[in-house]
Scaffold this motif. Structure first.
Motif, PDB file in Angstrom:
ATOM      1  N   LYS A   1      33.000  64.038  46.387  1.00  0.00           N
ATOM      2  CA  LYS A   1      31.821  63.176  46.326  1.00  0.00           C
ATOM      3  C   LYS A   1      32.104  61.932  45.488  1.00  0.00           C
ATOM      4  N   ARG A   2      32.808  62.130  44.386  1.00  0.00           N
ATOM      5  CA  ARG A   2      33.080  61.017  43.472  1.00  0.00           C
ATOM      6  C   ARG A   2      34.020  59.989  44.091  1.00  0.00           C
ATOM      7  N   ILE A   3      35.115  60.450  44.717  1.00  0.00           N
ATOM      8  CA  ILE A   3      36.076  59.499  45.262  1.00  0.00           C
ATOM      9  C   ILE A   3      35.506  58.770  46.475  1.00  0.00           C
ATOM     10  N   VAL A   4      34.688  59.458  47.267  1.00  0.00           N
ATOM     11  CA  VAL A   4      34.059  58.788  48.413  1.00  0.00           C
ATOM     12  C   VAL A   4      33.115  57.703  47.931  1.00  0.00           C
ATOM     13  N   GLN A   5      32.313  58.019  46.922  1.00  0.00           N
ATOM     14  CA  GLN A   5      31.393  57.006  46.390  1.00  0.00           C
ATOM     15  C   GLN A   5      32.158  55.852  45.760  1.00  0.00           C
ATOM     16  N   GLN A   6      33.249  56.180  45.054  1.00  0.00           N
ATOM     17  CA  GLN A   6      34.058  55.124  44.439  1.00  0.00           C
ATOM     18  C   GLN A   6      34.654  54.199  45.500  1.00  0.00           C
ATOM     19  N   PHE A   7      35.139  54.796  46.576  1.00  0.00           N
ATOM     20  CA  PHE A   7      35.691  54.003  47.673  1.00  0.00           C
ATOM     21  C   PHE A   7      34.622  53.101  48.291  1.00  0.00           C
ATOM     22  N   ILE A   8      33.443  53.648  48.519  1.00  0.00           N
ATOM     23  CA  ILE A   8      32.347  52.857  49.092  1.00  0.00           C
ATOM     24  C   ILE A   8      31.968  51.712  48.160  1.00  0.00           C
ATOM     25  N   ASP A   9      31.931  51.983  46.858  1.00  0.00           N
ATOM     26  CA  ASP A   9      31.634  50.927  45.890  1.00  0.00           C
ATOM     27  C   ASP A   9      32.675  49.813  45.960  1.00  0.00           C
ATOM     28  N   LEU A  10      33.931  50.192  46.086  1.00  0.00           N
ATOM     29  CA  LEU A  10      35.017  49.203  46.117  1.00  0.00           C
ATOM     30  C   LEU A  10      34.965  48.329  47.365  1.00  0.00           C
ATOM     31  N   VAL A  11      34.791  48.953  48.518  1.00  0.00           N
ATOM     32  CA  VAL A  11      34.798  48.156  49.749  1.00  0.00           C
ATOM     33  C   VAL A  11      33.541  47.301  49.878  1.00  0.00           C
ATOM     34  N   SER A  12      32.525  47.630  49.094  1.00  0.00           N
ATOM     35  CA  SER A  12      31.293  46.841  49.127  1.00  0.00           C
ATOM     36  C   SER A  12      31.411  45.559  48.307  1.00  0.00           C
ATOM     37  N   ILE A  13      32.526  45.397  47.588  1.00  0.00           N
ATOM     38  CA  ILE A  13      32.770  44.173  46.813  1.00  0.00           C
ATOM     39  C   ILE A  13      33.672  43.258  47.639  1.00  0.00           C
ATOM     40  N   ASP A  14      33.193  42.078  47.957  1.00  0.00           N
ATOM     41  CA  ASP A  14      33.983  41.128  48.736  1.00  0.00           C
ATOM     42  C   ASP A  14      35.249  40.739  47.975  1.00  0.00           C
ATOM     43  N   SER A  15      36.390  40.764  48.667  1.00  0.00           N
ATOM     44  CA  SER A  15      37.642  40.360  48.003  1.00  0.00           C
ATOM     45  C   SER A  15      38.671  39.896  49.033  1.00  0.00           C
ATOM     46  N   GLU A  16      38.227  39.030  49.939  1.00  0.00           N
ATOM     47  CA  GLU A  16      39.200  38.455  50.875  1.00  0.00           C
ATOM     48  C   GLU A  16      40.296  37.748  50.084  1.00  0.00           C
ATOM     49  N   THR A  17      41.499  37.773  50.622  1.00  0.00           N
ATOM     50  CA  THR A  17      42.649  37.269  49.880  1.00  0.00           C
ATOM     51  C   THR A  17      42.424  35.831  49.414  1.00  0.00           C
ATOM     52  N   THR A  18      42.771  35.568  48.194  1.00  0.00           N
ATOM     53  CA  THR A  18      42.536  34.375  47.351  1.00  0.00           C
ATOM     54  C   THR A  18      41.221  34.477  46.594  1.00  0.00           C
ATOM     55  N   GLU A  19      40.291  35.369  47.015  1.00  0.00           N
ATOM     56  CA  GLU A  19      38.965  35.433  46.396  1.00  0.00           C
ATOM     57  C   GLU A  19      38.766  36.767  45.659  1.00  0.00           C
ATOM     58  N   GLU A  20      39.688  37.064  44.738  1.00  0.00           N
ATOM     59  CA  GLU A  20      39.696  38.389  44.115  1.00  0.00           C
ATOM     60  C   GLU A  20      38.991  38.472  42.760  1.00  0.00           C
ATOM     61  N   ARG A  21      38.332  37.399  42.342  1.00  0.00           N
ATOM     62  CA  ARG A  21      37.772  37.380  40.990  1.00  0.00           C
ATOM     63  C   ARG A  21      36.754  38.500  40.745  1.00  0.00           C
ATOM     64  N   GLU A  22      35.842  38.703  41.668  1.00  0.00           N
ATOM     65  CA  GLU A  22      34.785  39.699  41.457  1.00  0.00           C
ATOM     66  C   GLU A  22      35.353  41.115  41.379  1.00  0.00           C
ATOM     67  N   ILE A  23      36.262  41.441  42.280  1.00  0.00           N
ATOM     68  CA  ILE A  23      36.845  42.785  42.264  1.00  0.00           C
ATOM     69  C   ILE A  23      37.720  42.974  41.025  1.00  0.00           C
ATOM     70  N   ALA A  24      38.410  41.924  40.591  1.00  0.00           N
ATOM     71  CA  ALA A  24      39.230  42.016  39.380  1.00  0.00           C
ATOM     72  C   ALA A  24      38.355  42.302  38.167  1.00  0.00           C
ATOM     73  N   ASN A  25      37.238  41.602  38.056  1.00  0.00           N
ATOM     74  CA  ASN A  25      36.323  41.833  36.930  1.00  0.00           C
ATOM     75  C   ASN A  25      35.805  43.275  36.938  1.00  0.00           C
ATOM     76  N   TYR A  26      35.448  43.759  38.107  1.00  0.00           N
ATOM     77  CA  TYR A  26      34.962  45.136  38.238  1.00  0.00           C
ATOM     78  C   TYR A  26      36.025  46.129  37.777  1.00  0.00           C
ATOM     79  N   LEU A  27      37.265  45.915  38.222  1.00  0.00           N
ATOM     80  CA  LEU A  27      38.338  46.857  37.901  1.00  0.00           C
ATOM     81  C   LEU A  27      38.717  46.815  36.422  1.00  0.00           C
ATOM     82  N   ILE A  28      38.713  45.633  35.838  1.00  0.00           N
ATOM     83  CA  ILE A  28      38.993  45.531  34.405  1.00  0.00           C
ATOM     84  C   ILE A  28      37.969  46.347  33.627  1.00  0.00           C
ATOM     85  N   LYS A  29      36.711  46.193  33.983  1.00  0.00           N
ATOM     86  CA  LYS A  29      35.635  46.896  33.275  1.00  0.00           C
ATOM     87  C   LYS A  29      35.783  48.407  33.407  1.00  0.00           C
TER      88      LYS A  29
END
Length: 370
Positions: free
Chosen positions: A5-33
């Motif tokens: 349940k946890r890994i599926v939700q984590q995966f869904i959370d990740l893919v729900s963050i836009d991160s097309e190549t060159t535009e990785e700022r939002e996903i990077a901030n999320y992952l750092i946190k």
């Protein structure tokens, strides 16, 4: 044990963050946190100054509690297009999209597995050496994040990229180098109706040169392809300039050089014979890597795969990954299959059973390390 349940939700959370190549700022901030919340030290390098991407690579360290191998696991945070406003759907044991975008399992399945593995290690207080989790930018734009990463920041013995299709248990132990060719073919303009014989068609030069090139599957280690050639102009003027983009790949350095030379010579000789000229730029995109079943990085992966009840399978890939640059920089790294399907299409999907198996393999590698 993987918490489904946890890994599926984590995966869904990740893919729900836009991160097309060159535009990785939002996903990077999320992952750092989230990585810092897990207690890891996280460094964002300055490769974005060289790549012009919105973020640099993330290097997270989980200090060892036992004198064991220092190991690296890597995935990438960027996706191809169309990768904005992804709507993940869980259906029939798979995670997929609504069909309007890619899913981003390439490579957020790898990131989800990394985050789940870290949590399991901490919850079960597992013994391990230093573990480095590197989440690259710009993999989809030519492996640019790993091309520029400072290897001195990664004091590890070997590593694994979590970034290949196929069932978990497949081990990509060989992948090719790639050369990209950017050619400018010049002819001579003339009126196509009044005096075509005074002109030299750059399009004709290019077409005849391509016809002389071996292309497609050259042998079991080598491929070549013309991506595009473009010569624009009205039909009443003999076209005097064409831009061509092509590539050659091979696991063998000698074969890569030979194929590249054949393609260049076809352009040069044809242009000269027809009264035109040709200039070319050759860019080495990434190096090849090739490990045998007896190389330590492969042996460890095979042993770990067997220990979780799967049958390891060695695979030669026709594509590059961040494992190419890491291996080329001196860290023996192979690419592990993580189960995603139909990548780079709106039919992309991943089976949940594959997703929950990736951390099991990672933990087995860690537990079986010396």
């Amino acid at each position: 044990m993987t918490d489904e349940k946890r890994i599926v939700q984590q995966f869904i959370d990740l893919v729900s963050i836009d991160s097309e190549t060159t535009e990785e700022r939002e996903i990077a901030n999320y992952l750092i946190k989230i990585l810092e919340e897990y207690g890891l030290t996280v460094e964002e390098d300055n490769t974005n100054e060289l790549t012009n991407h919105a973020a640099g690579n993330l290097i997270a360290k989980l200090p060892g509690n036992k004198n064991r191998d220092a190991i690296l696991f890597t995935s990438h945070m960027d996706t191809v297009t169309p990768g904005k406003s992804i709507t993940p759907i869980v259906k029939d044991g798979y995670i997929m999209t609504d069909g309007t975008t890619i899913l981003g399992a390439d490579d957020k399945a790898g990131i989800a597995a990394i985050l789940e593995t870290i949590q399991i290690i901490q919850e079960e207080k597992l013994e391990h050496g230093d573990l480095y989790f590197v989440i690259m930018t710009g993999e989809e734009s030519g492996l640019v994040g790993s091309r520029h990463i400072d290897i001195n920041k990664l004091p590890v013995k070997y590593g694994y990229a979590l970034d290949s299709d196929g069932d978990v248990g497949n081990i990509v132990n060989a992948a090719p180098a790639q050369n990209k060719l950017y050619a400018t073919i010049k002819g001579k303009s003339a009126h196509a109706g009044v005096s075509p014989e005074k002109g030299v068609s750059a399009i004709s030069i290019t077409a005849k040169a391509i016809s002389k090139m071996p292309l497609g599957r050259i042998d079991e280690e080598t491929t070549a392809n013309i991506g595009s050639f473009e010569g624009k102009g009205p039909t009443n003027i003999v076209c005097d300039k064409v831009l061509l983009v092509a590539e050659a790949r091979s696991i063998s350095k000698q074969k890569l050089e030979q194929q590249t030379t054949v393609m260049v010579e076809a352009l040069e000789k044809t242009a000269t014979a027809m009264g035109g000229t040709m200039s070319i730029k050759i860019e080495e995109m990434y190096p090849s890597y090739q490990f045998s079943k007896d190389d330590y990085v492969v042996t460890q992966a095979m042993r770990a795969t067997t220990s979780i009840g799967l049958t390891p399978k060695l695979v030669t890939s026709g594509g590059g990954s961040d494992a190419n640059h890491l291996s080329g920089k001196g860290i023996p790294t192979v690419n592990l299959a993580i189960g995603y399907e139909n990548i780079h299409t709106t039919n992309e999907k991943i089976q949940i059973e594959q997703l929950i198996t990736i951390p099991k393999l990672m933990l087995s590698i860690i537990k079986n390390s010396n």
